[in-house]
Design a protein around this motif. Sequence first.
Motif, PDB file in Angstrom:
ATOM      1  N   LEU A  69       0.820  -1.207   0.000  1.00  0.00           N
ATOM      2  CA  LEU A  69       0.000   0.000   0.000  1.00  0.00           C
ATOM      3  C   LEU A  69       0.858   1.263   0.000  1.00  0.00           C
ATOM      4  CD1 LEU A  69      -2.806  -1.045   2.507  1.00  0.00           C
ATOM      5  CD2 LEU A  69      -2.944  -0.957   0.013  1.00  0.00           C
ATOM      6  N   VAL A  70       1.886   1.272   0.823  1.00  0.00           N
ATOM      7  CA  VAL A  70       2.766   2.445   0.894  1.00  0.00           C
ATOM      8  C   VAL A  70       3.406   2.697  -0.469  1.00  0.00           C
ATOM      9  CG1 VAL A  70       4.901   3.346   1.900  1.00  0.00           C
ATOM     10  CG2 VAL A  70       3.181   2.275   3.369  1.00  0.00           C
ATOM     11  N   THR A  71       3.879   1.649  -1.107  1.00  0.00           N
ATOM     12  CA  THR A  71       4.560   1.779  -2.393  1.00  0.00           C
ATOM     13  C   THR A  71       3.610   2.187  -3.516  1.00  0.00           C
ATOM     14  OG1 THR A  71       6.185   0.117  -1.745  1.00  0.00           O
ATOM     15  CG2 THR A  71       5.948   0.545  -4.104  1.00  0.00           C
ATOM     16  N   LYS A  72       2.445   1.575  -3.564  1.00  0.00           N
ATOM     17  CA  LYS A  72       1.564   1.773  -4.711  1.00  0.00           C
ATOM     18  C   LYS A  72       0.599   2.944  -4.558  1.00  0.00           C
ATOM     19  CE  LYS A  72       2.152  -2.864  -6.398  1.00  0.00           C
ATOM     20  NZ  LYS A  72       1.551  -4.120  -6.807  1.00  0.00           N
ATOM     21  N   ILE A  73      -0.049   3.075  -3.403  1.00  0.00           N
ATOM     22  CA  ILE A  73      -1.005   4.187  -3.259  1.00  0.00           C
ATOM     23  C   ILE A  73      -0.420   5.378  -2.522  1.00  0.00           C
ATOM     24  CG2 ILE A  73      -2.973   2.612  -3.390  1.00  0.00           C
ATOM     25  CD1 ILE A  73      -3.458   3.209  -0.396  1.00  0.00           C
TER      26      ILE A  73
END
Length: 121
Positions: A69-73
Amino acid sequence: DHAASPIGVGGAYASLGKTSEEREKILQDWKDSMTKLSQCPKVYVKLSGLPMAITGFGFEEQTASVDDLVTKIGPLILHVIDAFGPQRCMFASNYAVEKVFVSLDTSFTAYKVIAKHYSSD
């Protein structure tokens, strides 16, 4: 209103986001639109729903981790916070829909990591 979600930004969804060029255009158009919307001082933003299938990140196929989640959104969320300011943004879950591919704890832990540089004021 999830109509503001950048459909296909993370990968193919329906006919959108099939190529990296298409995804880059989707991302830039979405950023431009969110920045323009942020110029309306009475508009506030609810940050939720970005892991949903329509964004194309594929979380519906594999349970999302905090790092996913941190990386993508994360970059999407940071753009919105930077455009609107933290005082006009709120985090929420879309848990009824998202519970199939991300836990509530994972979502909110990721939000905390993403927003760690902002003051609680």
